[in-house]
Design a protein around this motif. Structure first.
Motif, PDB file in Angstrom:
ATOM      1  N   HIS A  26     -13.942   8.265  47.578  1.00 17.44           N
ATOM      2  CA  HIS A  26     -14.604   6.918  48.408  1.00 17.44           C
ATOM      3  C   HIS A  26     -15.685   6.684  47.359  1.00 17.44           C
ATOM      4  N   GLY A  27     -15.624   7.077  45.955  1.00 16.72           N
ATOM      5  CA  GLY A  27     -16.785   6.413  45.015  1.00 16.72           C
ATOM      6  C   GLY A  27     -18.126   7.120  45.060  1.00 16.72           C
ATOM      7  N   TRP A  28     -18.261   8.235  45.452  1.00 12.46           N
ATOM      8  CA  TRP A  28     -19.725   8.688  45.510  1.00 12.46           C
ATOM      9  C   TRP A  28     -19.552   9.351  44.077  1.00 12.46           C
ATOM     10  N   ASN A  29     -21.075   9.077  43.760  1.00 10.51           N
ATOM     11  CA  ASN A  29     -21.257  10.128  42.394  1.00 10.51           C
ATOM     12  C   ASN A  29     -21.692  11.557  43.016  1.00 10.51           C
ATOM     13  N   LEU A  30     -21.575  12.465  42.181  1.00  9.00           N
ATOM     14  CA  LEU A  30     -21.740  13.919  42.778  1.00  9.00           C
ATOM     15  C   LEU A  30     -22.610  14.877  41.960  1.00  9.00           C
ATOM     16  N   VAL A  31     -23.409  15.553  42.522  1.00  4.79           N
ATOM     17  CA  VAL A  31     -23.892  16.730  41.814  1.00  4.79           C
ATOM     18  C   VAL A  31     -23.343  18.036  42.513  1.00  4.79           C
ATOM     19  N   LEU A  32     -22.808  18.592  41.473  1.00  2.00           N
ATOM     20  CA  LEU A  32     -21.700  19.964  41.914  1.00  2.00           C
ATOM     21  C   LEU A  32     -22.641  21.146  41.590  1.00  2.00           C
ATOM     22  N   ILE A  50      -9.965  10.895  37.007  1.00  5.35           N
ATOM     23  CA  ILE A  50      -9.265  10.177  38.272  1.00  5.35           C
ATOM     24  C   ILE A  50      -9.992   9.372  38.936  1.00  5.35           C
ATOM     25  N   HIS A  51     -11.371   9.411  39.448  1.00  8.22           N
ATOM     26  CA  HIS A  51     -11.911   8.703  40.106  1.00  8.22           C
ATOM     27  C   HIS A  51     -13.100   7.714  39.420  1.00  8.22           C
ATOM     28  N   LYS A  52     -13.394   7.993  38.290  1.00  7.40           N
ATOM     29  CA  LYS A  52     -14.369   7.121  37.610  1.00  7.40           C
ATOM     30  C   LYS A  52     -15.708   7.050  38.195  1.00  7.40           C
ATOM     31  N   VAL A  53     -16.227   8.192  38.595  1.00  2.00           N
ATOM     32  CA  VAL A  53     -17.367   8.539  39.484  1.00  2.00           C
ATOM     33  C   VAL A  53     -18.417   9.460  38.302  1.00  2.00           C
TER      34      VAL A  53
END
Ligand code: NAP
Length: 258
Positions: A26-32, A50-53
């Motif tokens: 859904h386009g969210w940038n992430l901190v994992l 895959i998702h270009k985030v």
């Protein structure tokens, strides 16, 4: 959700990993965050491709002292702010209460309750200031019933359910919603780590794919729902204790936990 960042704890496996894919789609940038950094780094590479985030990883033991504050500081030092906090990291341990070490139970209580609560403490005020934010707490259908042989785990998830609903009521006026996701038995590393190999009842249960849980949890969060129980069977399991005298519930559960 362009330019929005979600922090997902326990993203190295199971439901957390599936949530990372769901949010990224859904386009969210992430901190994992999780302890196994190599798994996080591989996941980040896949998600970027895959998702270009944008994906940051933090290999971190959430049970370290002052972990929530340290994590907040680390994220601020990377010039990131968190629009969505996903409290997913959790653990349980199967067995008779008197046969568990206090250390095992204390670790469960610490991760499932204290760490989750302290992360809400450090990240919610920023969301309130911005008048926008989401918190997604991964509880469990275990939170609806006392669970002989997983007693501390069930009790910890009852806490998560209660806390989440209260915080949702408090924070909603500031456009910050708190959603408690309640999966039933789900494909992940949970059961192996919890030592449930000896639990016969598990062989009769159909495990839900972690991706299904992640998708439904995401949808509920985006609709700012306070609670979601995943799947019809799990809704029945969560609701059925209300139809019987309270004193029957734990003894009945005990007969399944063999
Ligand atoms: N599977 C089910 O049937 C089920 C049902 C209802 C609810 N849940 C809940 O779903 C959540 C996710 O569990 P799961 O089923 O996906 O199990 P899982 O595959 O074992 O995932 C647990 C995650 O938590 C992380 N974690 C554990 N201890 C940590 C620590 N001290 N610091 C940082 N990260 C830590 C693990 O990563 P590292 O080991 O790399 O640190 C892993 O990424 C849990 O809250 C669980 O209670 C699971």
């Amino acid at each position: 959700m362009k330019n929005q960042t979600a922090l997902i704890t326990g993203a190295s496996s199971g439901i957390g990993r599936a949530l990372a894919f769901e949010f990224a789609s859904h386009g969210w940038n992430l901190v994992l965050v999780a302890r196994r950094g190599a798994l996080l780094d591989q996941l980040a590479t896949d998600l970027r491709a895959i998702h270009k985030v944008e994906v940051s990883t933090i290999a971190f033991d959430l049970t370290a002292s002052n972990a929530a504050r340290a994590l907040h500081d680390e994220i601020s030092s990377r010039n990131l702010s968190i629009d969505c906090l996903v409290n997913n990291a959790g653990r349980g341990h199967f067995g008779e209460f008197i046969e568990q070490s206090w250390q095992t139970d204390e670790e469960t209580i610490h991760l499932n309750i204290s760490v989750l609560t302290s992360l809400c403490h450090v990240f919610a005020p920023d969301m309130v200031k911005r008048r926008n934010g989401f918190i997604l707490n991964i509880a469990s259908i275990a939170g609806f019933v006392p669970g002989p042989k997983l007693a501390v785990y069930h009790a910890s998830k009852a806490y998560v359910l209660s806390l989440s609903q209260a915080l949702h009521a408090e924070l909603s006026p500031y456009k910050v919603s708190v959603t408690a996701s309640c999966p039933g038995p789900t494909e992940s590393e949970f059961f192996e780590k919890a030592g449930t190999q000896k639990l016969k009842a598990l062989s009769y249960l159909k495990l839900m794919p972690a991706e299904t849980v992640a998708h439904q949890a995401y949808q509920a969060m985006m609709h700012r729902r306070p609670i979601v129980v995943h799947g019809l069977m799990n809704r029945l399991m969560a609701e059925s204790p209300r139809l019987m005298p309270k004193s029957w519930v734990a003894p009945l559960l005990k007969t399944f936990m063999k």
